[in-house]
Design an enzyme around this catalytic site. Structure first.
Site, mmCIF file in Angstrom:
data_model
loop_
_atom_site.group_PDB
_atom_site.id
_atom_site.type_symbol
_atom_site.label_atom_id
_atom_site.label_comp_id
_atom_site.label_asym_id
_atom_site.label_seq_id
_atom_site.Cartn_x
_atom_site.Cartn_y
_atom_site.Cartn_z
ATOM 1 N NE ARG A 61 52.475 -14.704 -12.029
ATOM 2 C CZ ARG A 61 52.494 -14.842 -13.361
ATOM 3 N NH1 ARG A 61 53.445 -14.268 -14.072
ATOM 4 N NH2 ARG A 61 51.561 -15.545 -13.968
ATOM 5 C CG HIS A 82 45.968 -12.942 -13.183
ATOM 6 N ND1 HIS A 82 47.142 -13.256 -13.807
ATOM 7 C CD2 HIS A 82 45.416 -14.127 -12.830
ATOM 8 C CE1 HIS A 82 47.304 -14.572 -13.799
ATOM 9 N NE2 HIS A 82 46.273 -15.127 -13.212
ATOM 10 C CB CYS A 142 45.098 -15.708 -16.535
ATOM 11 S SG CYS A 142 44.510 -17.129 -15.583
HETATM 12 CO CO CO Z 1 45.628 -17.072 -13.580
#
Ligand code: CO
Length: 214
Positions: A47, A99, A102
């Site tokens: 993503r 991010h 995670c």
């Molecule tokens: Co990650």
């Protein structure tokens, strides 16, 4: 072959057509030169696609991804990418982009065993250990997770800044900055974590790692 698999080849043909429709020479121009100004070190998470996130075209960003965007100073894969991008491609910026949400970071905060990946996740646990008191003082679980995601990124930026490769580049006067970003899966937005290192001076708080190149 499955429909899904065949679709990948079809998608590729359509992508080529779309590029050629704009510029017949598109791939010819790309084939001989590669001078991206940026190395991206990100999470393998599907993503967080490096090129799309920053609107980069082919040729504009060199990419290294692993679980939880780790910078491990004995990882030959990471070191090879770093050395090539700094000493051959002469990138001016390296961005470590982690991010929120995670999975690797989440796993590191617990005790479940997943498989061989446990050994990789241990590097994230090392990062946790440096901040244990601050992390465990946070009561709200989401807040705790979000802050540790950010702290882990900051730790990886420091790991990057103190590599022999980055330090040698600075000692030669090469212009190079390393940065830490966090990406929001739910917003698509990145946030600069304000941990940019651009010279030896910036690692003065970690002087034990400083290397003198003559
Ligand atoms: Co990650």
């Amino acid at each position: 072959m499955s429909e899904f698999y065949n679709k990948l080849i079809e998608n590729n043909k359509k992508w080529v057509e779309s590029k050629l429709a704009i510029d017949l020479d598109y791939f010819n121009k790309l084939k001989n030169v590669q001078t991206p100004p940026l190395l991206w070190i990100g999470c393998s998470d599907s993503r967080v696609p490096a090129n799309e996130v920053i609107g980069a075209q082919p040729g504009e960003v060199f990419v290294h991804r692993n679980i939880a965007n780790m910078v491990i100073h004995s990882d030959m894969n990471m070191l090879s990418v770093l050395d090539y991008s700094i000493n051959i491609l002469k990138v001016k910026h390296v961005i470590v982009c982690g991010h929120y949400g995670c999975g690797g970071v989440k796993a590191a905060m617990g005790s479940s065993t997943i498989g061989i990946i446990d050994n990789w996740i241990r590097h994230i646990k090392d990062s946790y250990r440096f901040r244990k008191n601050e992390i465990e003082a946070i009561v709200d679980e989401k807040e705790k997770f979000d802050r540790f995601v950010e702290w882990n990124i900051k730790q990886q930026v420091l790991n990057l800044a103190i590599t022999s490769i980055v330090q040698e580049a600075w000692s030669k006067g090469q212009k190079l900055s390393v940065h830490g970003w966090v990406y929001g899966l739910d917003t698509g937005l990145v946030k600069d974590l304000g941990v940019t290192f651009s010279s030896h001076h910036d690692i003065k708080n970690s002087s034990i790692y400083k290397l003198n190149f003559n």
